[in-house]
Design a protein around this motif. Structure first.
Motif, mmCIF file in Angstrom:
data_model
loop_
_atom_site.group_PDB
_atom_site.id
_atom_site.type_symbol
_atom_site.label_atom_id
_atom_site.label_comp_id
_atom_site.label_asym_id
_atom_site.label_seq_id
_atom_site.Cartn_x
_atom_site.Cartn_y
_atom_site.Cartn_z
ATOM 1 N N ALA A 39 0.829 -1.208 0.000
ATOM 2 C CA ALA A 39 0.000 0.000 0.000
ATOM 3 C C ALA A 39 0.864 1.260 0.000
ATOM 4 O O ALA A 39 0.588 2.212 -0.750
ATOM 5 C CB ALA A 39 -0.934 -0.006 1.208
ATOM 6 N N VAL A 40 1.919 1.263 0.790
ATOM 7 C CA VAL A 40 2.817 2.422 0.842
ATOM 8 C C VAL A 40 3.451 2.643 -0.529
ATOM 9 O O VAL A 40 3.520 3.767 -1.019
ATOM 10 C CB VAL A 40 3.895 2.230 1.936
ATOM 11 N N LYS A 41 3.893 1.561 -1.166
ATOM 12 C CA LYS A 41 4.540 1.669 -2.477
ATOM 13 C C LYS A 41 3.558 2.152 -3.556
ATOM 14 O O LYS A 41 3.953 2.852 -4.480
ATOM 15 C CB LYS A 41 5.154 0.333 -2.875
ATOM 16 N N LEU A 42 2.284 1.751 -3.435
ATOM 17 C CA LEU A 42 1.271 2.164 -4.403
ATOM 18 C C LEU A 42 0.619 3.496 -4.035
ATOM 19 O O LEU A 42 -0.194 4.023 -4.793
ATOM 20 C CB LEU A 42 0.179 1.093 -4.530
ATOM 21 N N ASN A 43 0.927 3.986 -2.824
ATOM 22 C CA ASN A 43 0.344 5.231 -2.327
ATOM 23 C C ASN A 43 -1.173 5.123 -2.172
ATOM 24 O O ASN A 43 -1.924 6.023 -2.567
ATOM 25 C CB ASN A 43 0.726 6.415 -3.214
ATOM 26 N N VAL A 44 -1.609 3.986 -1.602
ATOM 27 C CA VAL A 44 -3.023 3.754 -1.278
ATOM 28 C C VAL A 44 -3.081 3.175 0.133
ATOM 29 O O VAL A 44 -2.056 2.858 0.721
ATOM 30 C CB VAL A 44 -3.706 2.789 -2.288
ATOM 31 N N SER A 45 -4.266 3.003 0.673
ATOM 32 C CA SER A 45 -4.408 2.396 1.993
ATOM 33 C C SER A 45 -4.279 0.883 1.882
ATOM 34 O O SER A 45 -4.488 0.303 0.810
ATOM 35 C CB SER A 45 -5.769 2.743 2.597
ATOM 36 N N THR A 63 -2.617 2.780 -11.512
ATOM 37 C CA THR A 63 -2.199 1.942 -10.390
ATOM 38 C C THR A 63 -1.636 0.620 -10.888
ATOM 39 O O THR A 63 -0.639 0.113 -10.367
ATOM 40 C CB THR A 63 -3.376 1.701 -9.428
ATOM 41 N N LEU A 64 -2.254 0.060 -11.913
ATOM 42 C CA LEU A 64 -1.760 -1.184 -12.491
ATOM 43 C C LEU A 64 -0.370 -0.982 -13.085
ATOM 44 O O LEU A 64 0.522 -1.816 -12.910
ATOM 45 C CB LEU A 64 -2.736 -1.684 -13.556
ATOM 46 N N SER A 65 -0.161 0.137 -13.751
ATOM 47 C CA SER A 65 1.152 0.450 -14.314
ATOM 48 C C SER A 65 2.195 0.599 -13.209
ATOM 49 O O SER A 65 3.320 0.107 -13.323
ATOM 50 C CB SER A 65 1.066 1.744 -15.125
ATOM 51 N N LYS A 66 1.803 1.252 -12.131
ATOM 52 C CA LYS A 66 2.715 1.432 -10.997
ATOM 53 C C LYS A 66 3.062 0.084 -10.372
ATOM 54 O O LYS A 66 4.222 -0.177 -10.032
ATOM 55 C CB LYS A 66 2.076 2.363 -9.968
ATOM 56 N N ALA A 67 2.078 -0.807 -10.247
ATOM 57 C CA ALA A 67 2.322 -2.143 -9.690
ATOM 58 C C ALA A 67 3.284 -2.916 -10.586
ATOM 59 O O ALA A 67 4.210 -3.584 -10.100
ATOM 60 C CB ALA A 67 1.007 -2.899 -9.531
ATOM 61 N N ALA A 68 3.091 -2.823 -11.891
ATOM 62 C CA ALA A 68 3.981 -3.518 -12.824
ATOM 63 C C ALA A 68 5.412 -3.010 -12.661
ATOM 64 O O ALA A 68 6.361 -3.796 -12.666
ATOM 65 C CB ALA A 68 3.489 -3.325 -14.257
#
Length: 137
Positions: A39-45, A63-68
């Motif tokens: 969550a911290v890495k994706l900047n979400v809860s 968000t999907l791009s950031k996760a990839a």
């Protein structure tokens, strides 16, 4: 499962969302991260990560791009074989159990010394020979 309007303007998630969520969870477990760490890495809860993994909420393209990027996988990783259909509920449960066991094994392997890693690999190669092992020798 098609996307449907529930009358309130909200849309249900689809089988594709379930596959994407399962793959996100698998990557997180393989990395040995908690939902909070991701969550911290994706900047979400962390609750949002839970909802993504359970396909209660959809991941946006950003968000999907950031996760990839975070997991160093191509975006296509989340969609491979989706056209063939999502796994059944039973297959998804089996896959989750396998992912948990694999994640636990991988976490411990990564913490092992190089000497212990080599010994473990030798043990597995002796117990479970693969064609690749035979070709290397």
């Amino acid at each position: 499962m098609e996307t449907t309007d529930l009358g309130s303007g909200k849309r249900q998630t689809t089988d594709v969302d379930q596959v994407i969520g399962a793959r996100l969870r698998s990557l997180r477990l393989q990395a040995g991260w908690s939902q909070q760490e991701l969550a911290v890495k994706l900047n979400v809860s962390f609750q949002q990560v839970q909802k993504y993994e359970r396909a209660m909420n959809r991941l946006s393209a950003a968000t999907l791009s950031k996760a990839a990027t975070i997991f160093d996988v191509p975006m296509e990783f989340f969609f491979d074989d989706v056209a063939a259909g999502a796994p059944s509920q039973g297959e998804a449960v089996d896959q989750t159990v396998d992912n948990r066991l694999e994640a636990r094994l991988l976490t411990r392997y990564r913490r092992a010394s190089p000497k212990l890693r080599a010994s473990l690999l030798g043990l597995l190669q002796a117990a479970i020979p693969l064609q690749d092992d035979i070709e290397e020798n």
